[in-house]
Enzyme design. Structure first.
Site, PDB file in Angstrom:
ATOM      1  N   TRP A   1     -44.208  -8.637  -7.937  1.00 51.34           N
ATOM      2  CA  TRP A   1     -44.819  -9.662  -8.811  1.00 51.34           C
ATOM      3  C   TRP A   1     -43.890 -10.027  -9.955  1.00 51.34           C
ATOM      4  O   TRP A   1     -43.797 -11.192 -10.339  1.00 51.34           O
ATOM      5  CB  TRP A   1     -46.182  -9.212  -9.311  1.00 51.34           C
TER       6      TRP A   1
ATOM      7  N   ASP B   1     -47.856  -9.434 -17.538  1.00 49.40           N
ATOM      8  CA  ASP B   1     -48.831  -9.630 -16.465  1.00 49.40           C
ATOM      9  C   ASP B   1     -49.583  -8.311 -16.325  1.00 49.40           C
ATOM     10  O   ASP B   1     -49.005  -7.298 -15.940  1.00 49.40           O
ATOM     11  CB  ASP B   1     -48.073  -9.974 -15.173  1.00 49.40           C
TER      12      ASP B   1
ATOM     13  N   LYS C   1     -58.595  -8.406  -9.696  1.00 60.26           N
ATOM     14  CA  LYS C   1     -58.227  -7.010  -9.499  1.00 60.26           C
ATOM     15  C   LYS C   1     -59.237  -6.113 -10.201  1.00 60.26           C
ATOM     16  O   LYS C   1     -59.961  -5.381  -9.567  1.00 60.26           O
ATOM     17  CB  LYS C   1     -56.810  -6.744 -10.026  1.00 60.26           C
TER      18      LYS C   1
HETATM   19  C1  LIG Z   1     -52.282  -9.690  -7.397  1.00 57.97           C
HETATM   20  C2  LIG Z   1     -51.262  -9.820  -8.436  1.00 57.97           C
HETATM   21  C3  LIG Z   1     -50.582 -11.029  -8.659  1.00 57.97           C
HETATM   22  C4  LIG Z   1     -50.838 -12.254  -7.827  1.00 57.97           C
HETATM   23  O1  LIG Z   1     -52.052 -12.796  -8.190  1.00 57.97           O
HETATM   24  P1  LIG Z   1     -52.572 -14.223  -7.647  1.00 57.97           P
HETATM   25  O2  LIG Z   1     -53.835 -14.400  -8.424  1.00 57.97           O
HETATM   26  O3  LIG Z   1     -52.777 -14.081  -6.186  1.00 57.97           O
HETATM   27  O4  LIG Z   1     -51.559 -15.246  -7.994  1.00 57.97           O
HETATM   28  C5  LIG Z   1     -49.677 -11.070  -9.693  1.00 57.97           C
HETATM   29  N1  LIG Z   1     -49.429 -10.004 -10.463  1.00 57.97           N
HETATM   30  C6  LIG Z   1     -50.054  -8.832 -10.271  1.00 57.97           C
HETATM   31  C7  LIG Z   1     -49.738  -7.666 -11.163  1.00 57.97           C
HETATM   32  C8  LIG Z   1     -50.981  -8.700  -9.256  1.00 57.97           C
HETATM   33  O5  LIG Z   1     -51.599  -7.516  -9.070  1.00 57.97           O
END
Ligand SMILES: *Cc1c(COP(=O)(O)O)cnc(C)c1O
Length: 360
Positions: free
Chosen positions: A101, A171, A195
């Site tokens: 990511w 993030d 998540k």
């Molecule tokens: C799942 C995830 C993403 C991607 O998320 P989307 O909503 O599918 O764009 C990005 N960063 C992290 C840390 C994730 O766990």
């Protein structure tokens, strides 16, 4: 009705109480005679839902006054572009590459300026967090970017990098609300809700006000400017209304559980059960450096691909679902977010012990 123990990395398990409440309100939300899904986002009833959600989140995270909370769409992926488009005034940013990511975000930023990878753990399949105490931060960097919890690999920054005064962007998709954070250490904290918070379709961005400006990269679409959403209370256009409503319920659930301090304790206790077993097992073992272990995503392997597949299959039949590791790494991964009850982990470990005895 029979519910499984769902170890999915995302979309993921939600608190049963929240789902039950939403079900009870499905046809008639508090006497409005309609579902929240059918409601105008400009209605008084909806305004109250989003206002309460924001207020509860602010209380949970102790968000300072000079930060805005935005409820957006487009997934975490959209932030990979929004961050540089809004923040790259000097067209320079530093990225710490701790997994897929972070790498995606870094690659996206390269479209907009010079995105430097100033540290990486790619050399050991992202199984650790690099030392970030003295990084070669660019003098003119507009921000330093991290993915705080690496969902796929199961590592987490236990200490934030020393950004040498530069704005930190994180993030936190897979560790959002899993423990207390000091929001003031960040310029932007963002994450997809699917998540650890709510349904897919909502992205929460917590952003320091001075980073919200009209001075964005030329051509930045209206919808991709933080200012558009900040000026309009996340309702410049129709927000992901139902998703925000569920997030709001999860915030209340967290408050009832005692807030993020209590969640941290619970999450530590829960993760320890699994990690302790992985450390003593003769069949299964964890794949990341102990000091960097995530409380949320726990990858493990037997070392034998066929046995891994057998385990995943038998676990599923026993009601422990979505234990297959990410397609890029294989093995197994148990995501044990806030809403995973401790019994789920205890029972999983008991099942693993049985499997170990039968297959060693
Ligand atoms: C799942 C995830 C993403 C991607 O998320 P989307 O909503 O599918 O764009 C990005 N960063 C992290 C840390 C994730 O766990």
């Amino acid at each position: 009705m029979s519910r499984v123990y769902n170890f999915s990395a995302g979309p993921a398990v939600l608190p049963e109480e929240v789902l039950q409440e939403a079900a009870a309100e499905m046809l008639d939300y508090k006497g409005t005679g309609m579902s929240v899904m059918e409601m105008s986002h400009r209605s008084k009833a909806y305004q109250q839902i989003i206002d309460e959600a924001e207020a509860d989140l602010r209380e949970l995270m102790n968000i300072p006054e000079n930060y805005k909370v935005l409820f957006l769409q487009g997934g975490a992926h959209q932030q990979f572009a929004m961050v540089p488009m809004n923040l790259m005034k000097n067209k320079v940013a530093d990225y710490i590459i701790t997994g897929q990511w972070a790498k995606r975000a870094w690659q996206e930023a390269q479209k907009f300026g010079r995105a430097n990878a100033i540290a990486s753990s790619a050399d050991k399949t992202f199984s650790y967090i690099p030392d970030c105490s003295d990084l070669p931060i660019s003098e003119d960097a507009d921000y330093v970017y991290i993915c705080e919890n690496n969902t796929i690999y199961g590592t987490k920054f236990k200490e934030l990098p020393d950004t040498k005064g530069k704005t930190l962007v994180a993030d936190v998709s897979s560790c959002f609300l899993s423990e207390p954070v000091d929001v003031s250490k960040y310029g932007i904290i963002y994450g997809g809700a699917q998540k650890n918070i709510g349904p897919a379709g909502v992205v929460i961005v917590i952003i320091r006000e001075d980073l919200i400006t009209e001075d964005v990269l030329p051509g930045t679409p209206t919808m991709l400017q933080y200012k558009t959403h900040a000026d309009n209370g996340s309702m410049y256009n129709t927000p992901p209304a139902y998703g925000i409503y569920i997030c709001g319920k999860v915030f209340k659930w967290l408050k009832n559980r005692g807030g993020l301090g209590a969640m941290k304790e619970y999450n530590e206790k829960k993760a320890k059960i699994l990690y302790d077993y992985l450390d003593e097992s003769r069949l299964f073992h964890g794949t990341v450096e102990k000091k960097d272990r995530s409380l949320m995503n726990v990858p493990f392997v037997t070392g034998d691909k066929e046995l891994d597949a057998k385990f995943v299959k038998e676990a599923e039949a026993a009601g422990f679902v979505n234990l297959k590791g990410h397609r890029s790494v294989g093995g197994m991964r148990a995501s044990i977010y806030n809403a995973m009850p401790i019994e789920g982990v205890e029972k999983l470990v008991a099942f693993m012990k049985e499997f170990e005895e039968k297959n060693l």
